[in-house]
Design a protein around this motif. Structure first.
Motif, PDB file in Angstrom:
ATOM      1  N   VAL A  74       0.850  -1.185   0.000  1.00  0.00           N
ATOM      2  CA  VAL A  74       0.000   0.000   0.000  1.00  0.00           C
ATOM      3  C   VAL A  74       0.886   1.235   0.000  1.00  0.00           C
ATOM      4  N   LEU A  75       0.654   2.126  -0.971  1.00  0.00           N
ATOM      5  CA  LEU A  75       1.416   3.365  -1.097  1.00  0.00           C
ATOM      6  C   LEU A  75       0.472   4.549  -0.924  1.00  0.00           C
ATOM      7  N   LYS A  76       1.029   5.738  -0.940  1.00  0.00           N
ATOM      8  CA  LYS A  76       0.226   6.961  -0.898  1.00  0.00           C
ATOM      9  C   LYS A  76       0.338   7.693  -2.221  1.00  0.00           C
ATOM     10  N   SER A  77      -0.795   8.132  -2.724  1.00  0.00           N
ATOM     11  CA  SER A  77      -0.799   8.911  -3.952  1.00  0.00           C
ATOM     12  C   SER A  77      -0.315  10.329  -3.667  1.00  0.00           C
ATOM     13  N   SER A  78      -0.191  11.124  -4.713  1.00  0.00           N
ATOM     14  CA  SER A  78       0.245  12.514  -4.535  1.00  0.00           C
ATOM     15  C   SER A  78      -0.737  13.311  -3.686  1.00  0.00           C
ATOM     16  N   ARG A  79      -1.982  12.833  -3.595  1.00  0.00           N
ATOM     17  CA  ARG A  79      -2.989  13.496  -2.768  1.00  0.00           C
ATOM     18  C   ARG A  79      -3.063  12.920  -1.356  1.00  0.00           C
ATOM     19  N   GLY A  80      -2.174  11.984  -1.065  1.00  0.00           N
ATOM     20  CA  GLY A  80      -2.152  11.393   0.264  1.00  0.00           C
ATOM     21  C   GLY A  80      -3.139  10.267   0.476  1.00  0.00           C
ATOM     22  N   LEU A  81      -3.764   9.776  -0.589  1.00  0.00           N
ATOM     23  CA  LEU A  81      -4.728   8.692  -0.480  1.00  0.00           C
ATOM     24  C   LEU A  81      -4.030   7.349  -0.653  1.00  0.00           C
ATOM     25  N   PRO A  82      -4.506   6.308   0.035  1.00  0.00           N
ATOM     26  CA  PRO A  82      -3.870   4.993  -0.086  1.00  0.00           C
ATOM     27  C   PRO A  82      -4.196   4.352  -1.431  1.00  0.00           C
ATOM     28  N   ILE A  83      -3.187   3.780  -2.061  1.00  0.00           N
ATOM     29  CA  ILE A  83      -3.371   3.052  -3.319  1.00  0.00           C
ATOM     30  C   ILE A  83      -2.597   1.744  -3.222  1.00  0.00           C
ATOM     31  N   GLY A  84      -3.076   0.767  -3.937  1.00  0.00           N
ATOM     32  CA  GLY A  84      -2.419  -0.533  -3.933  1.00  0.00           C
ATOM     33  C   GLY A  84      -1.444  -0.681  -5.085  1.00  0.00           C
ATOM     34  N   SER A  85      -0.431  -1.482  -4.856  1.00  0.00           N
ATOM     35  CA  SER A  85       0.581  -1.738  -5.880  1.00  0.00           C
ATOM     36  C   SER A  85       1.026  -3.188  -5.785  1.00  0.00           C
ATOM     37  N   HIS A  86       1.420  -3.753  -6.906  1.00  0.00           N
ATOM     38  CA  HIS A  86       1.997  -5.101  -6.933  1.00  0.00           C
ATOM     39  C   HIS A  86       3.396  -5.017  -7.537  1.00  0.00           C
ATOM     40  N   THR A  87       4.328  -5.712  -6.916  1.00  0.00           N
ATOM     41  CA  THR A  87       5.719  -5.679  -7.368  1.00  0.00           C
ATOM     42  C   THR A  87       6.204  -7.091  -7.653  1.00  0.00           C
ATOM     43  N   ALA A  88       6.835  -7.251  -8.809  1.00  0.00           N
ATOM     44  CA  ALA A  88       7.478  -8.514  -9.167  1.00  0.00           C
ATOM     45  C   ALA A  88       8.985  -8.307  -9.147  1.00  0.00           C
ATOM     46  N   ASN A  89       9.645  -8.877  -8.163  1.00  0.00           N
ATOM     47  CA  ASN A  89      11.104  -8.956  -8.132  1.00  0.00           C
ATOM     48  C   ASN A  89      11.464 -10.423  -8.328  1.00  0.00           C
ATOM     49  N   ARG A  90      11.893 -10.769  -9.526  1.00  0.00           N
ATOM     50  CA  ARG A  90      12.047 -12.175  -9.858  1.00  0.00           C
ATOM     51  C   ARG A  90      13.432 -12.510 -10.393  1.00  0.00           C
ATOM     52  N   LEU A  91      13.866 -13.722 -10.057  1.00  0.00           N
ATOM     53  CA  LEU A  91      15.103 -14.281 -10.589  1.00  0.00           C
ATOM     54  C   LEU A  91      14.794 -15.665 -11.147  1.00  0.00           C
ATOM     55  N   TRP A  92      15.449 -15.994 -12.245  1.00  0.00           N
ATOM     56  CA  TRP A  92      15.330 -17.334 -12.828  1.00  0.00           C
ATOM     57  C   TRP A  92      16.718 -17.910 -13.051  1.00  0.00           C
ATOM     58  N   LEU A  93      16.913 -19.142 -12.649  1.00  0.00           N
ATOM     59  CA  LEU A  93      18.127 -19.875 -12.971  1.00  0.00           C
ATOM     60  C   LEU A  93      17.894 -20.646 -14.267  1.00  0.00           C
ATOM     61  N   LEU A  94      18.727 -20.354 -15.268  1.00  0.00           N
ATOM     62  CA  LEU A  94      18.699 -21.094 -16.522  1.00  0.00           C
ATOM     63  C   LEU A  94      19.990 -21.909 -16.621  1.00  0.00           C
ATOM     64  N   PRO A  95      19.914 -23.230 -16.414  1.00  0.00           N
ATOM     65  CA  PRO A  95      21.124 -24.049 -16.590  1.00  0.00           C
ATOM     66  C   PRO A  95      21.436 -24.183 -18.084  1.00  0.00           C
ATOM     67  N   LEU A  96      22.541 -23.588 -18.514  1.00  0.00           N
ATOM     68  CA  LEU A  96      22.868 -23.534 -19.942  1.00  0.00           C
ATOM     69  C   LEU A  96      24.002 -24.491 -20.288  1.00  0.00           C
ATOM     70  N   ILE A  97      23.799 -25.243 -21.338  1.00  0.00           N
ATOM     71  CA  ILE A  97      24.868 -26.076 -21.883  1.00  0.00           C
ATOM     72  C   ILE A  97      25.603 -25.256 -22.939  1.00  0.00           C
ATOM     73  N   LEU A  98      26.889 -25.036 -22.719  1.00  0.00           N
ATOM     74  CA  LEU A  98      27.714 -24.267 -23.644  1.00  0.00           C
ATOM     75  C   LEU A  98      28.933 -25.090 -24.031  1.00  0.00           C
TER      76      LEU A  98
END
Length: 413
Positions: free
Chosen positions: A188-212
């Protein structure tokens, strides 16, 4: 059946048997190199730290965590395996090889970019671009005194490297599209007017096992058409390396799944265009540099464009005049079991209209044996969800809403 297979394997004689055993031994050695790679274990701690920061932010908004700390770790080491197999299959079919020095620089670039804890900087475009820039600097200023771990960077095939960037970007976009929206973290964040707003955040990591493949070794060509790209001396070694891709996106103006999947499609398109230009560099080398510039510049453009589009859109998760919009759902909670979804709006509880969490809780207490909800679904249609409640069961359904609080944004209800 196993014995029959083994008998068939050991019955191979001559050239075929030797080639098969050589490939098996190289695969085993490649797996050992994967297990010995520092990044394999570095990102275990990194993922746990990301989970710790996520939980801290969730507690600031809701007094509770949404996912356990290990969720980030499990996601990192499982959700990218299929993408890694696809990229590895492409590498094997095309016979793409990289000098061992470039594999070291790719790992070093990944570690350097991770220090800033900005997941979007761990895009394949930025990792590979930084590794290539480092190789150019090293060849310019220290070509005559290269250490052993940078062996072969002067023999890098620029076209092959650019093609690999395009393939990795497509894999990145596919991973973002398929799994980037799963279990996003609400706040939950605050808008520029000070009102509560909802937000969703994706902080993601993926392991890709690569054959080289690395030039020089015991493996040789087994087909007349393979490898597609010439390898030095037509002999090579097999490396399985951990390649990590990161992604970050905050969403306030729409459902997280919709916004993140749009970004995933755009990354796939960027990777496809990069790959086409890179393939052209087989005949005209300057196109390889154009492909790399496009990959880096295009990825920066997509990050900036997504932020601008999201900030210009009206807030999706905000306090409504009619009902309570669901910002988040705790895993394995009653709310998840009865099929409620993020973005839906609850208008009635046990027959009573609700607009605040206090009204929601009071309506729940009217019938301790049954919880019946009137819900406006994501398609805009009204549906009903209900569940029996039992004596001794915790009253909370596991729902997170956006509502003004004195100290924090919201609470689990």
């Amino acid at each position: 059946m196993l014995e029959a297979g083994l008998d068939k394997l050991f019955s191979l004689s001559g050239r075929d048997g030797e080639v098969l055993m050589t490939w098996i031994m190289e695969l085993l050695e490649g797996a050992m190199r994967f297990l010995q790679h520092p990044l394999t274990y570095y990102f275990v701690l990194y993922s746990l730290l990301a989970g710790l920061f996520r939980i801290k932010n969730e507690r600031n908004s809701f007094y509770t965590k949404v996912e356990v700390i290990y969720e980030d770790l499990v996601f990192t080491y499982t959700k990218g395996l299929f993408a890694g197999l696809i990229v590895s299959a492409a590498v094997i079919l095309m016979g793409i090889s990289l000098p061992v020095g470039m594999i070291f620089l790719i790992g070093a670039a990944t570690a350097v970019l991770s220090f800033f804890f900005r997941f979007q900087w761990l895009s394949a475009a930025f990792i590979m671009g930084l590794a290539f820039a480092a190789s150019v600097l090293i060849m310019t200023f220290a070509q005559d005194s290269l250490p052993s771990f940078l062996k072969g960077i002067d023999q890098l095939n620029i076209a092959v490297f650019a093609i690999l960037i395009g393939i990795l970007l497509i894999a990145e976009g596919w991973a973002v599209y398929r799994t980037g929206h799963l279990r996003t973290s609400p706040s939950v964040l605050k808008s520029s007017r000070g009102l509560p707003i909802g937000s969703h955040t994706a902080n993601r990591l993926w392991l890709l096992p690569l054959i080289l493949f690395v030039p020089g070794g015991t493996l040789t060509s087994v087909f007349s058409w393979w490898p597609v790209f010439e390898m030095n001396g037509q002999s090579f070694s097999l490396f399985i390396v951990p390649f990590f891709i990161g992604f970050h996106q905050s969403v306030r103006g729409s459902l997280p799944k919709e916004s993140i999947q749009v970004t995933g499609k755009r990354i796939i398109w960027l990777g496809g265009i990069t790959l086409l230009i890179a393939c052209g560099s087989i005949w005209w080398t300057p196109l390889a540099f154009a492909a790399m510039v496009l990959a880096i510049g295009g990825r920066v453009f997509l990050i900036i464009r997504q932020k601008m589009n999201d900030r210009s859109a009206p807030f999706f998760f905000s306090k409504k005049d009619k009902g309570l919009m669901i910002l988040g759902i705790l895993p394995k909670s009653p709310a998840e079991k009865i099929g409620l979804k993020v973005g839906e709006t609850i208008t009635k509880v046990n027959g009573s209209f609700v607009k605040t969490t206090s009204e929601f809780y009071e309506a729940l207490q009217k019938n301790r044996a049954l919880c019946k909800l009137e819900v406006i679904g994501l398609n805009g249609e009204i549906r009903y969800a209900q569940r029996a409640t039992y004596e001794g069961e915790h009253h909370e359904l596991g729902l997170l809403f956006v509502e003004q609080q004195k100290k924090k944004g919201s609470q689990a209800v």
